[in-house]
Every structure is written in C-alpha cells, then in structure tokens.
Motif scaffolding. Structure first.
Motif: not given
Ligand code: SER
Length: 670
Positions: A106-110, A256-257, A260-263
């Motif tokens: 997954f991508e983690m935005l930070g 940030m996941g 998840r946020v996109a979903g």
C-alpha cells in the motif's frame, strides 16, 4: 461485467477526486505548509533487520535519532511511501482477500516534522485537510488518544485530547463521544522492538449507513469503522531492556492509508452515498486490474466478503480470489521493480509465497497453467507509473520474472497435488493428516483451505484446529526470530578504512560500542574484515586487546561507510581504545573461492545460455554460493555444459587477477 451488481462496481463514479487527485491533493496541501515533497524510498529497507520498508518513517530514522540533520528547511517533509506489510512485526498477509481494506502493498501518505512542529499543528492540519478541504463529514470522525495502562510508557496525551476537543466543539460535536482513549496496543506506535517511537492519535471513519455508531466500532476490526490516518508523536527511543529514553527532539510521523481514503471517497460518491459497500478494491486503483482479470477468467467480481475462512460459497471464493490477485500483483510488481525478486530465502521467499498465493487463487478462477499474472502487470503500470516511474522502466523485467516464476510454480503445484493424492492413497481413512496438510502449506505453499476443499471432495475431514496449532508453533518461531526486528541505533558518521584486500590483520581504533537486537557492535576506524555486502557474507575472526585478551568477531555490518564488528562476547574491564583485528583466514579463503566461482558461473551462463542472462542477486558464503539470474528456463544439457566449463577452468588452475576501477567504468565495460 454488465450484468447484476457488478455494473455498480465498474460504473464510473461521478466523483470530483480520483485516487491520483487525492495523492496530489495531500502532497500539495503539505507543500503549502512548507513541507518538502520527497520521493518514496525503495521497498528494500536500509535498516538491516527489516524485511521490507513497512512505514513512511523508515527512511527518516537517522533524523529522528538525531544522527543526521534533515536537509530540509524548515525541517518538514511529505511523501507517498511504498510499503509492504507481509512479514515481520507488521504483517497483514493473512487478512488480504478476506476483507476490504488490508493490503500487502500500500501507499502511505505522510507528513513529517523533524524537531519542528508538534502535536498542535499536526492535529490541526489533519483536521483542516480531512474535515475542511476533503469534507469528510465530521460527525463520522472519531479520534483516539493515548491512555496508558499500569506500567506503560508516558502519560495520558492531554495535549492531543485538548486540541481535538476544541476542533470537534467548534463544529458542534461532543468531544466526549468523538475523542476516544486508546491503549498502548493501539496508541503507542513502534516500528520494531527498539528505535524511535511514541504515542499516537488515530483518525477513524464511520462507514455505517446511518453514521451513528457513537464511536462504538473504533478499533474493533470492523470494516464499517476504519482507521484512515495515524499521527505519531515521536519522542522516545525504545531501548533493548524495554525502557524508553526521551529523544533529543520531538518529531511528527504521520501515515495515511491512501487506498482506504481513495476507497471511501470514490465509493461514497464523495460522501453523498453511504448506502453502498465501501471497499479499497472498488477504487480506481484496482478497477483496471479487476477488469483485466474478469476478461481473462470470464468471471464476475461481485464484491462479497466472507465472514469465515472455510465453506465459502463459489462466489465468495471468486471475490476473494479477485482481491488476493489484485493486491498481490501490485506487491509483486513493486517488489520486482525495486529488485526484490522471488527466491528461496528471506524477503525474496516472502515475495515467492505471495506470488504462489496469487497463482493458487488464479486456479479458483479457472486460470490455467499458461501464465496469467504477467498479463495484469500493464494495468498496474498504467495506473501507478505516473507516481512511480520505476514501474514503467522495469515493466519488461516484471513480466519476465512473473512468467518464469509462474511456470516454475505450476510444476511445483502439480507436484504438490501429486503428494496430496499419494497421501490420500497411502493413508486412507476418514481423517486427513494435519501434519501432511501443514507440510503442504509450509513446503509447497498450498493454502490449508485448498487442501481442505480437495480432501473434502474425497469425503475426508481435516481437523483445521490441529493444523492451526502447527501453524501457531511456526508463527511463534518466526515471532521469536522477529525479536531482531530493531531499528539500528548505529550511524555512518565515522568512515572505516577497509584494508582487507591485502592484509589479514590490522591495528584499529575502537570508536564506539552500540547494542542492537541483543548484539554488541563495535565501530572501528580500520578493518581487515570484509563487511556483509553485495551478497557476500562478512569475515569472522577476533579482536585482541590489552594483555592478549580476545573477543570473537562473529560478523560485520556496514552502515554507509562505517563498519560495525559484531562481537561474540564483552570486554573484561575497561573498554579499550586501541585494538588489533585479525580475520579467520581459513574462512576468508573459502569465501574467496566461492567469490571466484561466482564469476566463473556468471561467465559460463553467458557462454552457454546467452548474453541476456542478467544477474539478479547472489550469495557468496564460505560453504556455498548462490546465483540468481533471469533467463529463459535452463535445460538439463545446458546445466551440464555450465558445470563442465566451470570445472574445467578450476582444473586448469587458471590464474585469478583483479583490477580496481571506478564504479561507472565497471558498469559500462562489455
Ligand atoms: N509510523 C506510523 C504508521 O506506520 C505513522 O506513519 O502507522
């Protein structure tokens, strides 16, 4: 795909933001707050004890520990980090496929503060981005703050509590409901057993149709209330003895996941509709992969999520398979692009297991033996290469590696199926042996549920609890091994001069002693010991000091250009400043022989198989060598020819010569 519920899944959502807009919006937001946008680091971690890069903060550890100064002014950064959580302390592999929001990749935005801003700004900006800019309905947001139990580190996180309380009150919401206390398990974040850590505050989002759970589902593992962002306030270093020392400065590490946020944003039609299922897999990050998979398998994805692991309906199996394959092909593509190819040991073995799990699920979809994984790669590349250009650059390699591995596994799989059949014939009865089921799982990568289905088809039962017991023992073993999962408190500030090309012993200054993962490490300014690197194991030997006292040197770790000797014992009395280092010559000569043999093998592969054989990794040890390469499958005749060519050079006693060249020249020489 045009029939039934599936049309909803694949219909374009009329959303203002798609996944790449969301990623960009996050980075832009923090760039607007004076953060430097930095690239993701490789999935191959720099910390020697991590399997994969598993969090955004990995690449910044030296800044948190105060070993290096961040090169940003102000000392802030933001990024999207490629992460794999499929082994080690953070491992989500078993969940993948069976829920809507866990992934191996997954991508983690930070966003990061290195001794710059702290809780107040981190929390206020998180609110500004989520509740104000992106318009997540605040009534559905719940946040957790650290509430330690007896004996836990630090105290109740009053500061975070108060900042959140003010924000919720400002929009007319009751902080007593929306700010929830969390225990050490959920609200004290650690990357490994040692290293930078601290209390954290998580943002959870209520996805129930009514959005009125009042925080009851927080941290219960419900897909209807999921964590979207973790704000960690790094202020301690965890020590080996379990104590926590305050760090010289306090830092912010948020994750940030992204999927998840996109979903959430896409599935709720940007918060207009909470009546439908929300799933990461229904976002445009996965849709192109699923479309291709549907085309290849002629199966429909309907998004069902089973609540149990066995006795799945056939549609549930299909839907699990779509999610497993969709997740795994991303993991595989990114891992291979970063040079982590399937193999037999360590992280390479984890990648191989992921690949095999995907292929097995492909069989549930009726995808046969002619290779399907590589056909999905282009969907991954097209979706993600704008953000990660390495995917495009490595696309051919990814396809080639997957094709070769899939062909290899199809043979293994057939062998596994034969073993299963033999077991059925040789041990007839009503109960299938849990030991055999475990062996199939452990050795042949057969999921236990596949074994169960196959033996049930034969009218047998399988005691899943007994298999689970065996798996538990194995997990316990790997957890114990995991105790080495530490953040190395070692730095690269003092370069070590390597003198081992022409000397087996040397005098050195002992610069510093550090402990890591229960080991005592000595940083030295001069070393006749070769450090473990480039696939070659390190030298061993001894460290002599004082009046001919000695400590065994069991290995050497390299960090930057500093060499750390791993010591097999401690010093008697005062720690010496000057030491004498001596390598184990017999051990070194064997390593040298295997090193030369590796060159011979590489040469012979080029001669016999072709110039396009490309090296993918190698291991040079005292007792063996291993050479990983990509090529078309090598035939038995070719193997014989390679062996003969290599042995002939050894029998000839051809001389070994060496030449020191600038690195760039080596790369360009034919
Ligand atoms: N390090 C934290 C995590 O991985 C926040 O980035 O959750």
């Amino acid at each position: 795909l045009s029939r039934g519920n599936s049309s909803r899944i694949f219909a374009p959502h009329t959303v203002a933001m798609n996944a790449s807009d969301i990623r960009q919006s996050f980075l832009d937001f923090f760039q607007g707050k004076e953060h430097t946008v930095v690239p993701s680091s490789s999935l191959l971690p720099s910390s020697p004890n991590l399997l994969f890069t598993n969090a955004g903060m990995n690449q910044f550890v030296p800044y948190f520990l105060g070993e290096q100064s961040p090169p940003y002014s102000p000392a802030r950064a933001t990024d999207t980090q490629k992460c794999i959580r499929a082994g080690g302390k953070h491992n989500d592999l078993d969940e993948v496929g069976f829920d809507t929001y866990h992934h191996t990749f997954f991508e983690m935005l930070g966003n990061w503060s290195f001794g710059d801003y702290f809780k107040r700004e981190a929390i206020s900006w998180a609110w500004e981005l989520v509740a104000e800019k992106w318009r997540f309905p605040a009534s559905r947001l719940y946040v957790t703050v650290y509430r330690p139990g007896e004996g836990d580190p630090a105290s109740f996180d009053q500061e975070s509590h108060d900042v959140w309380a003010t924000l919720f009150e400002r929009v007319g919401l009751d902080p007593k409901i929306h700010v929830v206390g969390g225990t050490r398990k959920d609200n004290f974040w650690m990357m490994g057993d040692t290293g930078p850590c601290g209390p954290c505050s998580e943002i959870h989002f209520d996805l129930t149709p009514e959005g009125d759970t009042g925080g009851r589902l927080v941290n219960l593992g419900s897909p209807l209330c999921i964590e979207i962002w973790n704000l960690v306030f790094i202020q301690f270093n965890a020590n080996l003895d379990g104590s926590f020392s305050p760090l010289p400065a306090r830092h912010v590490d948020t994750g940030m996941g992204f999927e998840r946020v996109a979903g959430i944003i896409e599935c709720t039609d940007q918060f207009r509709d909470f009546g439908t299922r929300v799933s990461n897999y229904d976002s445009d990050l996965f849709r192109p992969i699923f479309l291709k998979l549907a085309e290849l398998s002629q199966q429909q994805y309907l998004g069902t999520v089973p609540t149990r692991r066995s006795n799945l309906t056939s549609q549930e199996k299909v839907d699990v398979a779509f999610r497993v394959i969709g997740d795994h092909v991303r993991t595989l593509s990114f891992a291979i692009a970063d040079g982590i190819i399937p193999g037999n040991t360590d992280r390479n073995y984890v990648v191989r297991r992921i690949l095999r799990r995907a292929i097995l699920h492909g069989r549930y979809l009726g995808l046969g033996t002619d290779g399907f994984l590589s056909k999905l790669v282009n969907s991954v590349v097209n979706t993600l290469s704008p953000a990660f250009p390495e995917l495009k650059a490595q696309e051919n390699t990814i396809v080639e590696v997957l094709d070769n591995e899939e062909a290899l596994f199809n043979r293994t799989l057939d062998r596994g199926l034969r073993i299963l059949e033999d077991e059925l014939v040789n041990h007839p009865g009503k109960v299938f042996s849990p030991d055999a089921a475990f062996r199939l799982y452990d050795t042949y990568g057969f999921p236990v549920d596949l074994t169960e289905v196959l033996v049930r088809d034969q009218g047998l039962t399988l005691d899943l609890d007994a298999v689970e017991d065996r798996m538990k023992v194995q997990r316990e073993r790997s957890r114990a091994a995991q105790e080495k999962d530490v953040v190395a408190p070692i730095s690269e500030d003092v370069p070590t001069q390597f003198v081992g090309f022409d000397r087996d012993e040397a005098e050195a200054k002992l610069v510093r002693l550090v402990t890591q993962g229960g080991e005592l490490l000595a940083l030295v300014d001069t070393s006749p010991f070769y450090a473990e690197m480039g696939g070659q194991i390190s030298d061993t030997g001894e460290l002599l000091y004082g009046d001919s006292q000695r400590v065994e040197v069991t290995g050497v770790a390299k960090r930057g250009s500093s060499f750390y000797l791993k010591l097999g014992g401690t010093f008697d009395g005062e720690i010496p400043a000057d030491v004498w280092l001596r390598i184990d010559q017999a051990h070194r000569r064997k390593i040298e022989a295997n090193h030369s043999a590796t060159h011979l093998l590489h040469w012979a592969l080029h001669e016999v198989v072709g110039r396009n054989v490309s090296q993918k990794g190698s291991l040079v040890a005292a007792d063996r060598l291993r050479f990983d390469f990509n090529s078309a499958p090598v035939t038995a005749d070719q193997v014989r020819e390679i062996e003969q060519s290599v042995n002939q050079r050894i029998i000839n006693n051809d001389p070994v010569s060496w030449l020191e060249l600038p690195y760039n020249e080596v790369k360009t020489r034919p």
